[in-house]
Design a protein around this motif. Structure first.
Motif, mmCIF file in Angstrom:
data_model
loop_
_atom_site.group_PDB
_atom_site.id
_atom_site.type_symbol
_atom_site.label_atom_id
_atom_site.label_comp_id
_atom_site.label_asym_id
_atom_site.label_seq_id
_atom_site.Cartn_x
_atom_site.Cartn_y
_atom_site.Cartn_z
ATOM 1 N N LEU A 84 0.697 -1.384 -0.044
ATOM 2 C CA LEU A 84 -0.130 0.071 -0.190
ATOM 3 C C LEU A 84 1.003 1.295 -0.078
ATOM 4 C CD1 LEU A 84 -2.453 -1.228 2.810
ATOM 5 C CD2 LEU A 84 -2.716 -1.309 0.159
ATOM 6 N N PRO A 85 0.570 2.211 -1.014
ATOM 7 C CA PRO A 85 1.509 3.581 -0.854
ATOM 8 C C PRO A 85 1.721 4.100 0.301
ATOM 9 C CG PRO A 85 0.115 3.276 -2.825
ATOM 10 C CD PRO A 85 -0.469 2.160 -2.051
ATOM 11 N N ASP A 86 0.569 4.138 1.167
ATOM 12 C CA ASP A 86 0.412 5.000 2.474
ATOM 13 C C ASP A 86 1.309 4.314 3.474
ATOM 14 O OD1 ASP A 86 -1.374 6.817 1.442
ATOM 15 O OD2 ASP A 86 -3.037 5.937 2.274
ATOM 16 N N PHE A 87 1.330 2.939 3.503
ATOM 17 C CA PHE A 87 2.372 2.214 4.353
ATOM 18 C C PHE A 87 3.777 2.683 4.231
ATOM 19 C CE2 PHE A 87 5.182 -1.524 4.248
ATOM 20 C CZ PHE A 87 5.136 -1.985 5.916
ATOM 21 N N PHE A 88 4.379 2.632 3.057
ATOM 22 C CA PHE A 88 5.546 3.263 2.707
ATOM 23 C C PHE A 88 5.811 4.769 2.906
ATOM 24 C CE2 PHE A 88 5.233 -0.722 0.204
ATOM 25 C CZ PHE A 88 6.143 -1.237 0.619
ATOM 26 N N VAL A 89 4.726 5.387 2.747
ATOM 27 C CA VAL A 89 4.692 6.937 3.208
ATOM 28 C C VAL A 89 4.964 7.027 4.722
ATOM 29 C CG1 VAL A 89 3.396 8.922 3.474
ATOM 30 C CG2 VAL A 89 3.476 7.703 1.405
ATOM 31 N N LEU A 90 4.164 6.256 5.401
ATOM 32 C CA LEU A 90 4.287 6.157 7.123
ATOM 33 C C LEU A 90 5.666 5.723 7.382
ATOM 34 C CD1 LEU A 90 0.834 4.788 7.991
ATOM 35 C CD2 LEU A 90 1.669 7.063 8.327
ATOM 36 N N SER B 17 12.828 -5.104 -0.798
ATOM 37 C CA SER B 17 12.527 -6.113 -1.746
ATOM 38 C C SER B 17 11.095 -6.571 -1.915
ATOM 39 C CB SER B 17 12.960 -7.535 -1.521
ATOM 40 O OG SER B 17 12.972 -8.655 -2.394
ATOM 41 N N VAL B 18 10.213 -6.121 -2.960
ATOM 42 C CA VAL B 18 9.035 -6.667 -3.192
ATOM 43 C C VAL B 18 8.656 -7.647 -4.274
ATOM 44 C CG1 VAL B 18 8.398 -4.190 -2.172
ATOM 45 C CG2 VAL B 18 8.655 -4.566 -4.567
ATOM 46 N N THR C 258 0.451 -7.269 -6.057
ATOM 47 C CA THR C 258 -0.293 -6.084 -5.774
ATOM 48 C C THR C 258 0.679 -4.786 -6.090
ATOM 49 O OG1 THR C 258 0.125 -6.025 -3.599
ATOM 50 C CG2 THR C 258 -2.002 -6.909 -4.618
ATOM 51 N N VAL C 259 2.013 -4.993 -6.390
ATOM 52 C CA VAL C 259 2.725 -3.677 -6.356
ATOM 53 C C VAL C 259 2.471 -2.901 -7.739
ATOM 54 C CG1 VAL C 259 5.287 -3.050 -6.864
ATOM 55 C CG2 VAL C 259 4.762 -4.830 -5.373
ATOM 56 N N ASP C 260 2.195 -1.566 -7.547
ATOM 57 C CA ASP C 260 1.803 -1.025 -9.030
ATOM 58 C C ASP C 260 2.638 0.381 -8.863
ATOM 59 O OD1 ASP C 260 0.772 0.628 -6.995
ATOM 60 O OD2 ASP C 260 -1.424 0.347 -7.547
ATOM 61 N N ASP C 261 2.326 1.130 -9.968
ATOM 62 C CA ASP C 261 2.879 2.217 -10.175
ATOM 63 C C ASP C 261 3.183 3.182 -8.822
ATOM 64 O OD1 ASP C 261 3.652 1.673 -12.675
ATOM 65 O OD2 ASP C 261 2.027 2.764 -13.589
ATOM 66 N N SER C 262 1.945 3.422 -8.174
ATOM 67 C CA SER C 262 1.971 4.255 -6.857
ATOM 68 C C SER C 262 2.860 3.735 -6.074
ATOM 69 C CB SER C 262 0.506 4.200 -6.606
ATOM 70 O OG SER C 262 -0.007 2.974 -6.050
ATOM 71 N N VAL C 263 3.061 2.440 -5.715
ATOM 72 C CA VAL C 263 3.956 1.953 -4.634
ATOM 73 C C VAL C 263 5.334 2.172 -5.301
ATOM 74 C CG1 VAL C 263 4.932 -0.119 -3.648
ATOM 75 C CG2 VAL C 263 2.111 0.026 -3.829
ATOM 76 N N ALA C 264 5.772 1.834 -6.393
ATOM 77 C CA ALA C 264 6.988 2.112 -6.725
ATOM 78 C C ALA C 264 7.349 3.318 -6.704
ATOM 79 C CB ALA C 264 6.937 1.671 -8.428
ATOM 80 N N HIS C 265 6.506 4.382 -7.128
ATOM 81 C CA HIS C 265 6.591 6.013 -7.199
ATOM 82 C C HIS C 265 7.230 6.203 -5.572
ATOM 83 C CE1 HIS C 265 6.512 10.146 -8.072
ATOM 84 N NE2 HIS C 265 5.485 10.352 -7.085
ATOM 85 N N VAL C 266 6.258 6.036 -4.674
ATOM 86 C CA VAL C 266 6.279 6.206 -3.350
ATOM 87 C C VAL C 266 7.843 5.732 -2.757
ATOM 88 C CG1 VAL C 266 5.805 5.647 -0.824
ATOM 89 C CG2 VAL C 266 4.170 6.299 -2.696
ATOM 90 N N ASN C 267 8.397 4.761 -3.246
ATOM 91 C CA ASN C 267 9.841 4.315 -2.708
ATOM 92 C C ASN C 267 10.896 4.710 -3.635
ATOM 93 O OD1 ASN C 267 9.115 2.404 -0.571
ATOM 94 N ND2 ASN C 267 7.662 1.472 -2.140
ATOM 95 N N LEU C 268 10.633 5.443 -4.633
ATOM 96 C CA LEU C 268 11.779 6.099 -5.368
ATOM 97 C C LEU C 268 12.445 7.326 -4.885
ATOM 98 C CD1 LEU C 268 10.585 5.689 -9.002
ATOM 99 C CD2 LEU C 268 12.311 4.198 -7.862
#
Length: 142
Positions: A108-114, A126-127, A132-142
């Motif tokens: 979840l993108p919010d998980f990585f933001v937190l 590592s994912v 369920t990895v999508d562009d929003s998850v990848a973007h948050v982690n860059l």
């Protein structure tokens, strides 16, 4: 003839089995809060993830996660919830590596933001095999 198991391996198995027996259908949060975090609890956590990943719960993780842990492997630990994990992470001040292979429930993108807001700067994430990895998850982690 097969090689006999080492005493260390047998001791780990006994500890993990006892821990699983203690947690069978019970909330063991208070019990695990009394655990003294050390290389022993970290070793048990790693052993549990390796051999019993689907039995690892948020409560067991909270009890075994050492404040000194630098790399946390949660491969195929499908019972860990992002909302509970966020409460555990602040105790792991030295965490810089997180392995979430086959943990799609954590994507979840919010998980990585937190995680970032909590002050953690993961240098390794590592994912792999997370469906369920999508562009929003990848973007948050860059």
């Amino acid at each position: 003839m097969a090689e006999p198991l080492s005493l260390q391996h047998i001791a780990r198995l006994i500890c993990v089995q006892n821990l699983l027996d203690l947690t069978n259908g019970k909330d063991v949060t208070e019990y695990l809060k009394l655990a003294y975090h050390s290389a022993v609890t970290e070793d048990l956590l790693n052993h549990m993830v390796q051999f019993y990943p689907k039995k690892l719960t948020d409560e067991i993780l909270a009890g075994l996660a050492s404040p000194h842990i630098q790399n946390l492997r949660l491969v195929n630990c499908t019972r860990i919830k992002p909302s509970k994990f966020i409460k555990i992470v602040p105790y792991c001040k030295k965490l810089h590596g997180l392995d979430l292979k086959k943990c799609s429930q954590m994507m979840l993108p919010d998980f990585f933001v937190l995680i970032k807001m909590a002050g953690f700067h993961l240098t390794s994430l590592s994912v792999e095999d997370c469906t369920t990895v999508d562009d929003s998850v990848a973007h948050v982690n860059l």
